[in-house]
Enzyme design. Structure first.
Site, PDB file in Angstrom:
ATOM      1  N   ASP A  81       0.824  -1.210   0.000  1.00  0.00           N
ATOM      2  CA  ASP A  81       0.000   0.000   0.000  1.00  0.00           C
ATOM      3  C   ASP A  81       0.854   1.254   0.000  1.00  0.00           C
ATOM      4  OD1 ASP A  81       0.805  -0.634   2.683  1.00  0.00           O
ATOM      5  OD2 ASP A  81      -0.672   0.788   3.436  1.00  0.00           O
ATOM      6  N   GLU A 175       0.095  -1.351   5.536  1.00  0.00           N
ATOM      7  CA  GLU A 175       1.125  -0.923   6.486  1.00  0.00           C
ATOM      8  C   GLU A 175       0.983   0.545   6.832  1.00  0.00           C
ATOM      9  OE1 GLU A 175       5.216   0.709   7.579  1.00  0.00           O
ATOM     10  OE2 GLU A 175       3.822   1.269   5.991  1.00  0.00           O
TER      11      GLU A 175
END
Length: 411
Positions: A81, A175
């Site tokens: 991400d 994350e």
């Protein structure tokens, strides 16, 4: 290796994988799963073993050992991400070959990378830089890490003369919103220790990070039509302003560095009846963090005593902790990474992370996991860029860590 690394990175940044804290699902956005499925096929085509992608977007694979001697399994981890701070859609990278050390124009929107604002650019003259066009982030955080790990595995496959044990690789979702390690199956991953490839400039090696907490201060008012509001309406936004006025100007992110912690007002959700102030608290020292929490509780009590109408409440939640205590009993992990860098003429820069990584939470789940550089800079914004030369060095460091682990344990 260099061209393959660049091609991979440019492919990966085309996926919009920006995570979304408002969505409780994992992954929090569909683009992350789209990238995970593409990476899964790439890993299968390479011939890696135990390639698996679960319903939450965790992608694992293994490069089997090529040594007859039993060697510890080690891992390399990166996240798929990108941050919520700037758009990750329609990324248009610019490649600056043989950077001349001057101002870099980003597209046609007057954004630029200026060495006066970013002095580290002066050290990168002569290197190949990859920048944004000034409208999105780049995605080097952490697609550079993904590209580097896969390129390193490909290099080891092509060079079986380089000894290594089982190499476990893992790519995680979410994350950037603090959830990357929440559903990470350490036992399934199979490594004795690992490295997140999620750092910044050349040589970074980190095994200390902030203790992190979030504080939600809720200001309670009363909403009444303003035409008949006298002695009835209580504007919670005014209460919020009073609370923020009680908070210190220092320490905050803009006034701190190194091992200094801070308070940071990160978001405000306003309305007449209810206003929420979201603060993040950071400190390397547990006692200093406890003092910050106590300070905020005291300010809530102080404001409640001042108010004749309306009230304030607070809820503090811990996010992650300093991995130092979990890594220090296994300092050979750091020694191997240091030696790998030294062998490749990279000066190790051991320093604390003024933030967190998946490795912080994974270390507390039983997988010691320090952080290694990627060659990326200015993460989380439209001025993000990466050095291809330093990305290439990161690949070499990963390969050398694998080799040194095998050699060390064969003795």
């Amino acid at each position: 290796m260099r061209q393959q690394l660049l091609d991979r990175f440019l492919r990966y940044v085309q996926f919009d994988t920006q995570s979304n804290a408002a969505n409780g699902n994992c992954p929090s956005t569909p683009g992350q799963m789209e990238l995970a499925k593409t990476l899964q096929q790439e890993l299968l085509a390479m011939g890696l073993d135990k390639v698996s992608l679960d319903e939450h977007g965790y992608l694992f694979a293994r490069l089997p050992a090529n040594t007859s001697t039993k060697v510890s399994s080690i891992g390399f981890i990166a996240h798929m991400d990108t941050a919520m701070d700037a758009s990750g859609a329609n990324v248009k990278p610019q490649i600056i070959d043989d950077y001349d050390g001057g101002v870099i124009e980003l597209g046609n929107n007057q954004e630029q990378l200026d060495p006066q604002q970013y002095p580290e650019l002066a050290r990168l003259a002569g290197q190949t830089l990859i920048t944004t066009d000034g409208t999105t982030l780049l995605g080097a955080d952490n697609k550079a890490g993904i590209a580097e790990i896969i390129t390193a595995m490909e290099h080891l496959l092509k060079h079986p003369e380089i000894p290594h044990g089982d190499i476990c690789i893992g790519f995680t979702p979410d994350e950037e919103i603090g959830r990357g390690a929440h559903l990470f199956d350490v036992e399934k991953f199979g490594a004795h220790w690992a490295y997140t490839i999620d750092g910044g400039e050349l040589g970074e090696l980190e095994f200390e990070n902030f203790n992190a907490s979030s504080a939600v201060v809720t200001c309670h008012g009363v909403s009444v039509h303003p035409g008949s509001a006298k002695n009835k309406l209580v504007n919670s936004m005014n209460i919020g302003a009073k609370f923020q006025a009680l908070m210190p100007e220092h320490p905050t992110p803009e006034t701190t560095e190194g091992y200094e912690g801070f308070y940071h007002l990160a978001a405000i959700t306003p309305s007449i009846a209810t206003t929420e102030l979201l603060y993040i608290l950071r400190d390397f020292d547990e006692q200093a963090m406890a003092a910050k929490k106590a300070f905020m509780h005291a300010k809530v009590n102080e404001l409640n005593e001042q108010l004749t109408r309306g009230s304030v409440s607070i809820e503090i939640t811990d996010s992650y902790f300093n991995m130092k205590e979990k890594v220090e009993p296994h300092m050979h992990i750091i020694e191997i990474a240091e030696q790998a860098m030294t062998n490749l003429d990279v000066q190790p820069k051991i320093k604390p992370i003024r933030g967190g990584t998946d490795g912080a939470q994974l270390s507390f789940k039983g997988l010691p996991c320090p952080n290694v550089f990627t060659g990326g800079y200015n993460f989380h914004g439209i001025h993000e860029y990466a050095s291809l030369d330093q990305m290439e060095k990161a690949v070499e460091v990963i390969v050398e860590i694998c080799r040194l682990t095998a050699i060390r344990e064969a003795k």
